[in-house]
Design an enzyme around this catalytic site. Structure first.
Site, PDB file in Angstrom:
ATOM      1  N   HIS A 115      38.708  -3.917  36.868  1.00  0.00           N
ATOM      2  CA  HIS A 115      38.947  -2.606  36.939  1.00  0.00           C
ATOM      3  C   HIS A 115      38.373  -1.962  38.351  1.00  0.00           C
ATOM      4  CE1 HIS A 115      39.258  -3.094  32.223  1.00  0.00           C
ATOM      5  NE2 HIS A 115      39.748  -3.589  32.810  1.00  0.00           N
TER       6      HIS A 115
HETATM    7  C1  LIG Z   1      43.094 -10.356  33.802  1.00  0.00           C
HETATM    8  C2  LIG Z   1      43.541  -8.433  34.297  1.00  0.00           C
HETATM    9  C3  LIG Z   1      43.480  -7.979  32.733  1.00  0.00           C
HETATM   10  C4  LIG Z   1      43.684  -6.187  32.976  1.00  0.00           C
HETATM   11  N1  LIG Z   1      43.373  -5.857  31.816  1.00  0.00           N
HETATM   12  C5  LIG Z   1      44.015  -4.415  31.767  1.00  0.00           C
HETATM   13  C6  LIG Z   1      43.870  -3.937  29.761  1.00  0.00           C
HETATM   14  O1  LIG Z   1      44.048  -4.670  29.476  1.00  0.00           O
HETATM   15  N2  LIG Z   1      44.294  -2.453  30.670  1.00  0.00           N
HETATM   16  C7  LIG Z   1      44.014  -1.840  31.153  1.00  0.00           C
HETATM   17  O2  LIG Z   1      44.227  -0.175  31.062  1.00  0.00           O
HETATM   18  N3  LIG Z   1      43.710  -1.919  32.514  1.00  0.00           N
HETATM   19  C8  LIG Z   1      43.546  -3.477  32.514  1.00  0.00           C
HETATM   20  N4  LIG Z   1      43.642  -4.364  34.200  1.00  0.00           N
HETATM   21  C9  LIG Z   1      43.430  -3.548  35.375  1.00  0.00           C
HETATM   22  C10 LIG Z   1      44.340  -3.013  35.845  1.00  0.00           C
HETATM   23  O3  LIG Z   1      45.876  -3.445  35.131  1.00  0.00           O
HETATM   24  C11 LIG Z   1      44.451  -2.021  37.131  1.00  0.00           C
HETATM   25  O4  LIG Z   1      43.477  -1.549  36.704  1.00  0.00           O
HETATM   26  C12 LIG Z   1      45.732  -1.724  37.268  1.00  0.00           C
HETATM   27  O5  LIG Z   1      46.989  -2.766  37.240  1.00  0.00           O
HETATM   28  C13 LIG Z   1      45.648  -1.071  39.144  1.00  0.00           C
HETATM   29  O6  LIG Z   1      46.492   0.044  39.188  1.00  0.00           O
HETATM   30  P1  LIG Z   1      47.209   0.035  41.153  1.00  0.00           P
HETATM   31  O7  LIG Z   1      48.369   0.620  41.164  1.00  0.00           O
HETATM   32  O8  LIG Z   1      46.225   0.910  41.071  1.00  0.00           O
HETATM   33  O9  LIG Z   1      46.424  -1.740  41.313  1.00  0.00           O
HETATM   34  P2  LIG Z   1      47.852  -2.434  41.549  1.00  0.00           P
HETATM   35  O10 LIG Z   1      48.301  -2.527  39.945  1.00  0.00           O
HETATM   36  O11 LIG Z   1      47.404  -3.676  41.667  1.00  0.00           O
HETATM   37  O12 LIG Z   1      48.940  -3.087  42.073  1.00  0.00           O
HETATM   38  C14 LIG Z   1      48.707  -2.784  43.704  1.00  0.00           C
HETATM   39  C15 LIG Z   1      49.695  -2.903  44.113  1.00  0.00           C
HETATM   40  O13 LIG Z   1      49.855  -3.272  45.223  1.00  0.00           O
HETATM   41  C16 LIG Z   1      50.538  -4.729  46.587  1.00  0.00           C
HETATM   42  N5  LIG Z   1      49.620  -4.911  47.213  1.00  0.00           N
HETATM   43  C17 LIG Z   1      48.606  -5.140  47.330  1.00  0.00           C
HETATM   44  N6  LIG Z   1      48.371  -4.522  49.111  1.00  0.00           N
HETATM   45  C18 LIG Z   1      49.769  -4.367  49.607  1.00  0.00           C
HETATM   46  C19 LIG Z   1      50.908  -3.971  50.819  1.00  0.00           C
HETATM   47  N7  LIG Z   1      49.186  -4.946  51.818  1.00  0.00           N
HETATM   48  N8  LIG Z   1      51.859  -4.009  51.078  1.00  0.00           N
HETATM   49  C20 LIG Z   1      52.390  -4.394  50.050  1.00  0.00           C
HETATM   50  N9  LIG Z   1      51.682  -4.473  48.834  1.00  0.00           N
HETATM   51  C21 LIG Z   1      50.418  -4.735  48.272  1.00  0.00           C
HETATM   52  C22 LIG Z   1      50.073  -5.631  45.221  1.00  0.00           C
HETATM   53  O14 LIG Z   1      51.036  -7.021  45.904  1.00  0.00           O
HETATM   54  C23 LIG Z   1      50.084  -4.958  43.640  1.00  0.00           C
HETATM   55  O15 LIG Z   1      51.125  -5.750  43.400  1.00  0.00           O
HETATM   56  C24 LIG Z   1      42.990  -5.783  34.123  1.00  0.00           C
HETATM   57  C25 LIG Z   1      43.435  -6.021  35.103  1.00  0.00           C
HETATM   58  C26 LIG Z   1      43.290  -7.757  35.511  1.00  0.00           C
HETATM   59  C27 LIG Z   1      43.155  -7.943  36.480  1.00  0.00           C
END
Ligand SMILES: Cc1cc2nc3c(=O)[nH]c(=O)nc-3n(C[C@H](O)[C@H](O)[C@H](O)COP(=O)(O)OP(=O)(O)OC[C@H]3O[C@@H](n4cnc5c(N)ncnc54)[C@H](O)[C@@H]3O)c2cc1C
Ligand code: SF4
Length: 618
Positions: free
Chosen positions: A555
């Site tokens: 996270h």
């Molecule tokens: C194994 C695991 C289990 C988890 N379980 C939970 C859970 O049960 N409950 C919960 O609340 N949270 C959980 N989390 C955490 C949660 O999923 C994340 O905190 C959340 O998805 C983050 O959201 P975000 O939008 O910041 O980034 P992300 O969901 O990671 O999305 C970012 C996206 O941006 C893309 N990206 C990055 N850089 C670029 C670029 N330069 N150009 C184009 N695309 C790009 C990536 O490929 C990715 O698809 C878990 C995480 C993991 C790893």
């Protein structure tokens, strides 16, 4: 020496075929295939480690490791593990090998269970276009970078408002068919950034897996859906001036997220024995515990959330927010890494992304929403020459976690049930410790098992008697994300107090395990045998050094925190990036501090609120 050969020598020592281990060359080949997905530096490190081990073996054993008797091979590993640095390298290689071994051993079972019933939901209708087929120059009203928790919600809101939205995603689209039929090890290697080997460097180093694909990390997350505690919402509002977190204001967005994600507590009948034991242990101790609220309508407990749900039951954003956005005209550009944001006279003009063949795509748009995740967003802003704020990339919280396993007389088969199913919140408010019954996909959790050779193999065979819990602690923002050319470097120095609380978390989990009837507990303290009583566990913790523990984190947050103070916060309270107009940040980066619970619901609610601000700005 070839990497395959060097790794085969390590496999022969770690899991001797004479004692029932797999054919070393075949296992080594699978590990090498995984290495194709990891960064060059990690690949070289593994190669160097395996080669050094093979040469040391020849020197010490006076023959190749493979030709030596299995007891001598194991004795060699035992001796080498006395050196802390070597032990760390051995651990890294052991994790990669056990991941491949476990996935291989259970692959057929996983596919059989996955395909036994039809998916709970079909794949969603998404307008997905690979960058290969996307024109080199196009226009849109808004570009959202990243299709994960934050990006998907922002795209949905902007598309609903009638804007022409393009979501730029570095990863590709996955189908439920692939989750049902592809080898689990390949899914692991491809669904995560860096093949799942991302590490926050520090003492101790912390493994930090991050998802990549349409749906972002929600593709691989466990589906746990907690609202941020009220105390956290108030802190974000009062200490940081992050008005969007004002509880009455956030409430409507939290409601919306929960409804869209179809959040409901895990039913006891699908939970599985792992979660039930956590609830039973907590009940005996009189501690507050309950089934976890999850976004998994139709979950059948196949325990594969971390490598893509084979039932499409886990309701990641690729199944709700993104299809909704596409219904309102949004398009998802995949296999496109956003290289930089184009801006002129401090006003956003568009985004340049890279196709896999190295050529580029230019998207002109006046609104750019950055949602690349807490580890990627700072680098993207720096590459765009928008990263001059001194706090950008700092204040990284990880919500660090560790696990313990308890051995029971009864068969538990932790991987037959919901991957993350029940939680103890007794120490959450007082100590920031959240304990969750968290299994791994079948066979893929053996890294928690200590030792080498026959002992290790025996434990792997007996893994169906293990219950597995994990605990996370609300941490200080002790890390930062740096850029080394195009690469991201993550540094995290665990706060001392947080280290002590991680040991407290082990104590808590040990007590629950013993209360539930465990005969012994594997504390995860390197070099220690299984503890047969809470006192033995305490003794182990008294000798333990946090710098040698195996920590993981899932996270990352806070690297572009939002707040009212322009000196402390690179992002303004409404999500706009300071110093430029037309750029918003709407992902885990903006959360001002650790959300203290699994963060996806917090991120989604905040992203919706930020997107509403974009729509309503007049
Ligand atoms: C194994 C695991 C289990 C988890 N379980 C939970 C859970 O049960 N409950 C919960 O609340 N949270 C959980 N989390 C955490 C949660 O999923 C994340 O905190 C959340 O998805 C983050 O959201 P975000 O939008 O910041 O980034 P992300 O969901 O990671 O999305 C970012 C996206 O941006 C893309 N990206 C990055 N850089 C670029 C670029 N330069 N150009 C184009 N695309 C790009 C990536 O490929 C990715 O698809 C878990 C995480 C993991 C790893
Ligand atoms: S446990 Fe996870 S992978 Fe298995 S059916 Fe439920 S949501 Fe899907």
């Amino acid at each position: 020496m070839r990497t395959e050969e060097a790794l085969a020598q390590f496999c022969a020592a770690l899991l001797p075929p004479e004692h029932g281990g797999p054919e070393p060359a075949e296992l080594a080949e699978r590990v090498v295939r995984h290495l194709d997905h990891v960064p060059a530096l990690t690949r070289y490190a593994v190669k160097a480690g395996a080669t050094a081990l093979a040469l040391t073996g020849r020197l010490v054993l006076r023959q190749s490791i493979r030709d030596a008797p299995p007891e001598q091979r194991v004795a060699l590993l035992d001796r080498l593990a006395y050196n802390d640095r070597v032990a760390l390298a051995l651990d890294g290689m052991k994790s990669l090998v056990l991941l491949a071994f476990g996935a291989d051993t259970h692959a057929a079972e996983m596919v059989a269970r996955s395909t036994a019933t039809p998916p709970a939901h079909p794949d969603a209708d998404l307008t997905v276009i690979s960058s290969t087929w996307w024109p080199s120059h196009t226009h849109a009203d808004a570009v959202v970078i990243g299709s994960g928790a934050g990006g998907a919600m922002a795209a949905r809101r902007l598309a609903h408002a009638g804007l022409d939205v393009v979501v730029v995603e570095e990863g590709r689209r996955w189908t439920v068919d692939e989750f049902r039929t592809r080898h689990p090890h390949e899914r692991y290697a491809e669904l995560y950034r860096d093949g799942g080997t991302t590490i926050a460097i520090g003492s101790p180093a912390i493994v930090l897996p991050i998802g990549r694909g349409v749906g972002g990390t929600t593709l691989v997350n466990s589906g746990t859906c907690y609202r941020p505690p009220l105390s956290v919402q108030r802190r974000w509002r009062d200490e940081f001036g992050f008005d969007l977190a004002d509880p009455p204001r956030l409430l409507t967005y939290l409601d919306e997220v929960e409804e869209l994600l179809q959040v409901a507590p895990v039913p006891l009948e699908t939970m599985g024995r792992n979660g039930q034991l956590l609830l039973e242990g907590a009940a005996k101790l009189g501690w507050s515990a309950s089934p976890i609220p999850r976004n998994a309508p139709g979950c059948a407990g196949s325990c594969q959330c971390a490598i893509g749900c084979p039932r499409n039951a886990k309701y990641g954003v690729h199944l709700n927010a993104l299809p909704d956005a596409c219904r309102h005209g949004a398009r998802i550009l995949t296999d496109a890494r956003a290289l930089r944001i184009i801006h002129e006279r401090r006003r956003a003009r568009g985004v340049i992304a890279r196709r896999p063949d190295g050529s580029s795509v230019t998207l002109r748009a006046p609104i750019i929403v950055v949602a690349a995740g807490a580890t990627e967003t700072p680098g993207l802003l720096r590459r765009s020459h928008l990263g001059e704020h001194p706090e950008l990339g700092r204040n990284l919280s990880l919500h660090p976690a560790l696990g313990v396993a308890g051995r029971f007389e009864e068969r538990i088969v932790s991987w037959q049930g919901v991957l993350q199913s029940a939680a103890i919140d007794e120490f959450h408010r007082s100590n920031g410790i959240l304990v969750e019954a968290t299994a791994t996909p079948p066979g893929m959790g053996s890294m928690i098992l200590p030792g080498f050779g026959r002992n290790l193999l025996r434990q792997i065979e007996d893994a169906d008697h293990l219950a597995v819990f994990g605990a996370m602690i609300a941490d200080q923002p002790a890390g930062r994300v740096q850029s080394l050319g195009p690469h991201t470097l993550i540094r995290y120095d665990l706060d001392r107090g947080d280290g002590r609380r991680l040991f407290d978390a082990i104590r808590v989990m040990g007590r629950v395990m013993f209360a539930a009837g465990a005969v012994e507990v594997l504390s995860g303290v390197p070099g220690e045998p299984a503890a047969r009583s809470q006192q033995q566990l305490e003794d182990q913790l008294a000798r333990a050094d946090i710098r040698k523990m195996h920590l993981a984190a899932f996270h990352p947050t806070g690297t572009a925190r939002a707040g009212a103070d322009p000196d402390r916060s690179p992002v303004a309270p409404d999500g706009t990036l300071r110093g430029v107009s037309g750029v918003w940040v709407a992902d885990a980066s903006v959360l001002p501090s650790c959300p203290e619970v699994n963060p996806q619901v917090s991120i989604m609610a905040v992203a919706l609120s930020i997107a509403d601000g974009i729509v309503n700005r007049g």
